[in-house]
Design a protein around this motif. Structure first.
Motif, PDB file in Angstrom:
ATOM      1  N   ALA A  98      80.137  38.642  64.582  1.00  0.00           N
ATOM      2  CA  ALA A  98      80.296  38.131  63.454  1.00  0.00           C
ATOM      3  C   ALA A  98      79.450  39.121  62.403  1.00  0.00           C
ATOM      4  CB  ALA A  98      79.768  36.738  63.341  1.00  0.00           C
ATOM      5  N   TRP A  99      80.021  39.082  61.192  1.00  0.00           N
ATOM      6  CA  TRP A  99      79.782  40.096  60.259  1.00  0.00           C
ATOM      7  C   TRP A  99      79.326  39.110  59.111  1.00  0.00           C
ATOM      8  CZ3 TRP A  99      80.613  45.622  59.304  1.00  0.00           C
ATOM      9  CH2 TRP A  99      80.899  46.473  60.551  1.00  0.00           C
ATOM     10  N   ARG A 100      78.271  39.170  58.586  1.00  0.00           N
ATOM     11  CA  ARG A 100      77.906  38.220  57.389  1.00  0.00           C
ATOM     12  C   ARG A 100      78.513  38.230  56.385  1.00  0.00           C
ATOM     13  NH1 ARG A 100      71.560  37.007  55.515  1.00  0.00           N
ATOM     14  NH2 ARG A 100      72.160  34.810  54.457  1.00  0.00           N
ATOM     15  N   GLY A 138      82.827  37.187  58.788  1.00  0.00           N
ATOM     16  CA  GLY A 138      83.621  36.449  59.964  1.00  0.00           C
ATOM     17  C   GLY A 138      83.444  37.524  61.150  1.00  0.00           C
ATOM     18  N   VAL A 139      84.034  36.983  62.360  1.00  0.00           N
ATOM     19  CA  VAL A 139      84.053  37.743  63.495  1.00  0.00           C
ATOM     20  C   VAL A 139      85.036  38.982  63.419  1.00  0.00           C
ATOM     21  CG1 VAL A 139      84.405  37.588  65.791  1.00  0.00           C
ATOM     22  CG2 VAL A 139      83.087  35.748  64.771  1.00  0.00           C
ATOM     23  N   GLY A 178      81.067  38.051  51.022  1.00  0.00           N
ATOM     24  CA  GLY A 178      82.080  38.454  52.008  1.00  0.00           C
ATOM     25  C   GLY A 178      83.205  39.230  51.354  1.00  0.00           C
ATOM     26  N   GLU A 232      74.735  28.785  54.931  1.00  0.00           N
ATOM     27  CA  GLU A 232      74.875  29.888  53.959  1.00  0.00           C
ATOM     28  C   GLU A 232      75.214  28.989  52.457  1.00  0.00           C
ATOM     29  OE1 GLU A 232      74.179  33.689  53.537  1.00  0.00           O
ATOM     30  OE2 GLU A 232      75.921  33.725  55.343  1.00  0.00           O
ATOM     31  N   PRO A 288      74.387  38.720  60.739  1.00  0.00           N
ATOM     32  CA  PRO A 288      74.782  37.356  60.440  1.00  0.00           C
ATOM     33  C   PRO A 288      73.672  36.486  60.442  1.00  0.00           C
ATOM     34  CG  PRO A 288      75.602  38.102  62.668  1.00  0.00           C
ATOM     35  CD  PRO A 288      74.943  39.381  61.845  1.00  0.00           C
ATOM     36  N   SER A 302      93.601  43.267  56.373  1.00  0.00           N
ATOM     37  CA  SER A 302      93.403  42.289  55.419  1.00  0.00           C
ATOM     38  C   SER A 302      94.762  42.204  54.482  1.00  0.00           C
ATOM     39  CB  SER A 302      91.914  42.161  54.404  1.00  0.00           C
ATOM     40  OG  SER A 302      92.128  41.396  53.279  1.00  0.00           O
TER      41      SER A 302
END
Lengths: 111, 345, 376
Positions: free
Chosen positions: C273-275, C278-279, C316, C309, C68, C181
């Motif tokens: 959190a993944w850049r 999100g978390v 993402g 950002e 992140p 997702s």
């Protein structure tokens, strides 16, 4: 992620209480930490990532995988049935068809 | 700002290592800072060595600075590089270096015996290359303000009549010839670099290429362009020629000679041999009809024994270098951006 | 190198490709989770060689890409301190934080060093007892055990001036997040071989069953990738969804127990959190309370960072397989490896950089034929 390459253990020593090995990657020799593969022996191959041996390389599996690939075309030629489960054949290596392309390609791969 | 910059250097307010890496950032620095400040039609050609006329003679003139660490490495030292780097720049325009200048910037505290060893190596390399060191200069900087020894050398030599080696002469259909295995110098240096040390039975290929170039020109003076693929490796050299000539370059990946220790060191460190530095190799763009004869001549020379045709120039994708992979796919070989770094992923 | 060259053989690659062609009857979308596999695919042009029915979606398995922004900014802040020697894998130096990267910190006087192994960073700490040495501990399950070892050794050898800036991530929660997702298109996974070398394969059958998706543990050479694709396609065509190990030479079902034990001692699972994504719950590791004193975030209270950002970066969506890199408007125009907007354009295994480096020709020609003009 995780660039890891197979190397062969040349020697093992204890340094500051840490098990370290000299590992050969095809003529490139580096120091590698053996703490995660404490029973790895000289002469064996391991998968090495950022200076750590993380898994023993199973040479038998490597050979069988390649033999499986060799048989793929054969199965199709013989049975014409891609659904046939492709079992690795221990004798497959000695009974390869005379495919001129294979040898040349293997040579090429060793550039 | 004293200098005018046609396009601001993006994102960088200070010099970073990539500005000296021989790739896109170095090129930007020259293009946007130095060239506009100095002006002049000769410099604008931005070739490795300048071709100038003086008193009726066609001279090639080049300068290079050497900041290698460590000073001594398998197969050579900063002294060898200081000679060969500069005379090779001349050789790429077809000229044999005749006279050389040599400036030393020494750091306070460096052992004189080390300076002596470097000087001996430099002298020996100059004799081998057939160039005479005729003038020099020495400065000392305070301890901590240098890195042991920095060297700058400049050289001049005569360009033989009828020889005209420039990227602009490259045409679609030219053969691309590499004089031998690539990546050797870079891997030899990396093997002794602090924090990266590895054992490898390989020595720098550092060598003066004047003799090899003469052997090639003896076949035909109609070579189109030569380049020594130093920093940035073969990828940078090919991209520079492609960009300057407006042709596309296609490289047959499997035809590029890469010695196993270089390939394997690159596999361990996550590098691409195409981007690794060389010091005793050249890449030649040769009209197709002369390619086989030039290749044969190269192979009879000690520095060209493993020369190989690795590709050709094409009309499609002008300015772009494309490699055909061993599996039959293609990929773009881009200009390196900055310093090559080992990667973990 | 032995066990690498054999797995690049073009003749065997053709056999695998023929077999895939003979097997596939309709379109399938597979995700290779690992960025190293993305690298192999693009570098060797494997996606061009596969039949049109097989689409490869490049997953989030690039530690450089998913670290992140907040952590990058913390790294930049710590590396700028005069008492600090900041050690990192080479991959991280060009990753853009808010406004700058580690290279620029070095240009501004920061002592930033590239190391090959985390143990090298520990040695730097031993050799510089009057400086604080911080190692940037990024990576997936493969890199976490080596990094964990440094902290364990720092304590064992009494090296007080060493600490770790930790941003480790775990693969299975990411697979779960992707499958949850609503717009997920992934029908099969090539799981990351070297992650499984450490963790084994036991984490995956539950995922395969719950999401009814085949998961094939896959290696990194061209033949390994093709075998992973072949087995996944076979399963999909048969309507199966099991876990298979197509990389048995480097992956044992139980993984590496010694490494797992070290992970359990030094780290604890945390939300991460993944850049660009999100978390993701339970998707990361942080130092366990037993090793808190070696946590660089704890040692250097890094606060007041204004993390921003770039709005136009859609990395993402790329990382989740919802967008191909070249479908992003910034791709190749405002965003290039030279001026990256997001980390996916930086790392050599980042999907955007991989596309830019190796696919530009293809894309350019397609664009030319479609629009009559070049985008590059």
């Amino acid at each position: 992620m995780c660039l890891a390459v197979p190397g062969k253990v040349l020697g093992i020593e204890d340094r500051d209480g840490t098990r370290m090995a000299t590992v050969d990657f095809g003529g490139v020799v580096k120091e590698v930490c053996l703490e995660y593969l404490p029973d790895l022996q000289v002469g064996e191959y391991a998968i090495v990532h950022v200076g750590f041996a993380l898994q023993r390389l199973d040479e038998d599996s490597a050979r069988k995988t390649l033999e499986l690939f060799e048989t793929l075309g054969l199965l199709q030629e013989e049975f014409g049935d891609p659904w046939e489960p492709a079992e690795p054949d221990a004798n497959g290596r000695t009974e390869q068809p005379a495919d001129a392309g294979d040898g040349a390609a293997a040579q090429e791969a060793k550039r | 700002m004293a200098w005018t910059c046609p396009m601001p250097l993006r994102d960088q307010s200070r010099v970073v290592m990539g500005h000296g890496g021989g790739g896109a950032m170095s090129a930007e620095l020259v293009e946007h800072v130095f060239a506009p400040a100095f002006g002049g039609p000769v410099l604008a050609q931005l070739s490795d060595s300048a071709a100038v006329e003086l008193g009726g003679a066609r001279l090639a003139f080049s300068t290079d600075s050497f900041v290698v660490r460590p000073l001594f490495f398998p197969g050579g030292s900063i002294g060898d590089l200081a000679v060969n780097g500069t005379v090779n720049d001349l050789a790429m325009s077809g000229a044999r270096a005749a006279y050389m200048s040599c400036g030393f910037i020494l750091e306070e505290g460096v052992e004189l015996s080390v300076v002596g060893r470097v000087a001996q190596a430099l002298g020996a390399a100059a004799r081998t290359a057939g160039v005479e060191v005729v003038t020099g200069d020495t400065k000392v900087v305070e301890a901590g303000h240098g890195d042991g020894i920095f060297i700058n050398t400049s050289a001049i030599g005569l360009v033989p009549p009828g020889v005209d080696l420039r990227p602009q002469r490259v045409r679609p259909g030219d053969a691309v010839i590499v004089s031998g295995p690539i990546g050797v110098h870079g891997v030899a240096i990396m093997s002794v670099r602090e924090g990266l040390e590895f054992g490898v039975e390989i020595e720098s290929d550092c060598a003066a290429l004047g003799g090899l170039v003469e052997a090639m020109l003896a076949v035909t003076q109609d070579l189109h362009a030569l380049r020594d693929p130093t920093r940035g490796g073969l990828a940078a050299a090919l991209n520079e020629i492609a960009a300057a000539s407006g042709t596309g370059v296609v490289v047959e990946e499997r035809a590029v000679p890469v010695p196993p220790p270089v390939a394997n060191a690159c596999a361990v460190l996550g590098l691409d041999p195409m981007y690794v530095a060389n010091e005793g190799k050249l890449v030649a763009f040769v009209p197709r009809e002369h390619a086989d004869a030039v290749l044969a001549a190269m192979r009879t020379h000690p520095l060209g024994r493993e020369a190989a045709i690795v590709g050709e120039t094409v009309q499609t994708h002008p300015g772009m270098v494309v490699a055909r992979t061993g599996l039959g796919g293609t990929r773009v070989v881009d200009m390196p951006i900055g310093e090559q770094l080992p990667r973990i992923c | 190198m032995k066990y690498i060259e054999e797995f690049q053989d073009p003749a065997l690659a053709r056999k695998l490709l023929d077999d895939i062609r003979a097997t596939v009857t309709r379109p399938w979308a597979l995700m290779e989770v690992c960025g190293g596999q993305t690298h192999t695919i693009i570098r060797h042009g494997i996606d061009q060689l596969l039949p049109d029915e097989v689409e490869l979606i490049h997953g989030p398995g690039c530690p450089v890409c998913v670290t992140p922004l907040e952590v990058i900014d913390k790294a930049l802040e710590i590396a700028s301190r005069p008492e600090v020697i900041f050690c990192s894998f080479g991959d991280m130096l060009r990753v853009p934080g808010t406004g700058r990267d580690l290279f620029q910190v070095r240009g501004q006087g920061g002592d930033v060093r590239v190391v090959y192994s985390p143990l090298d960073a520990l040695r730097v700490a031993q050799e510089n007892p009057d400086r604080e040495v911080v190692f940037f501990g990024i990576g997936f399950e493969t890199t976490a055990p080596p990094n964990a070892m440094t902290v364990y050794q720092a304590r064992r050898l009494g090296i007080p001036n060493f600490s770790l800036l930790v941003s480790h991530v775990r693969v299975p929660p990411a697979i779960e997040a992707i499958m949850r997702s609503p717009s997920c298109r992934v029908q099969g996974f090539l799981a990351a071989g070297h992650v499984c070398s450490v963790m084994g394969t036991s984490e995956y059958p539950e995922l395969a069953e719950r999401f009814r998706v085949p998961i094939v543990v896959t290696g990194f050479e061209p033949l390994d990738i093709l075998e992973g694709v072949r087995r996944t396609v076979q399963q999909l065509e048969r309507g199966e969804h099991t876990v298979e190990n197509a990389y048995p030479r480097a992956v044992q079902p139980e993984g590496n127990p010694a490494a797992q034990a070290m992970l359990a001692d030094v780290f604890e699972v945390t939300d991460r959190a993944w850049r660009g994504i999100g978390v993701i719950p339970a998707s990361g590791w942080r130092l366990s309370s037993r090793y808190r004193e070696y946590d660089a975030e704890h040692r250097f209270s890094v606060t007041g960072i204004d993390t921003r950002e770039p709005a136009e970066c859609r990395s993402g969506e790329v990382l989740q397989g919802l967008l191909k890199p070249h479908e992003c408007e910034a791709f190749g125009t405002t965003c290039t490896p030279r001026t990256p907007l997001g980390a996916t354009m930086v790392s050599s295994e980042g999907a955007c950089a991989a596309y830019y480096l190796y696919r530009r020709l293809d894309l350019e020609q397609k664009t030319v034929s479609r629009e009559g003009a070049s985008v590059v």
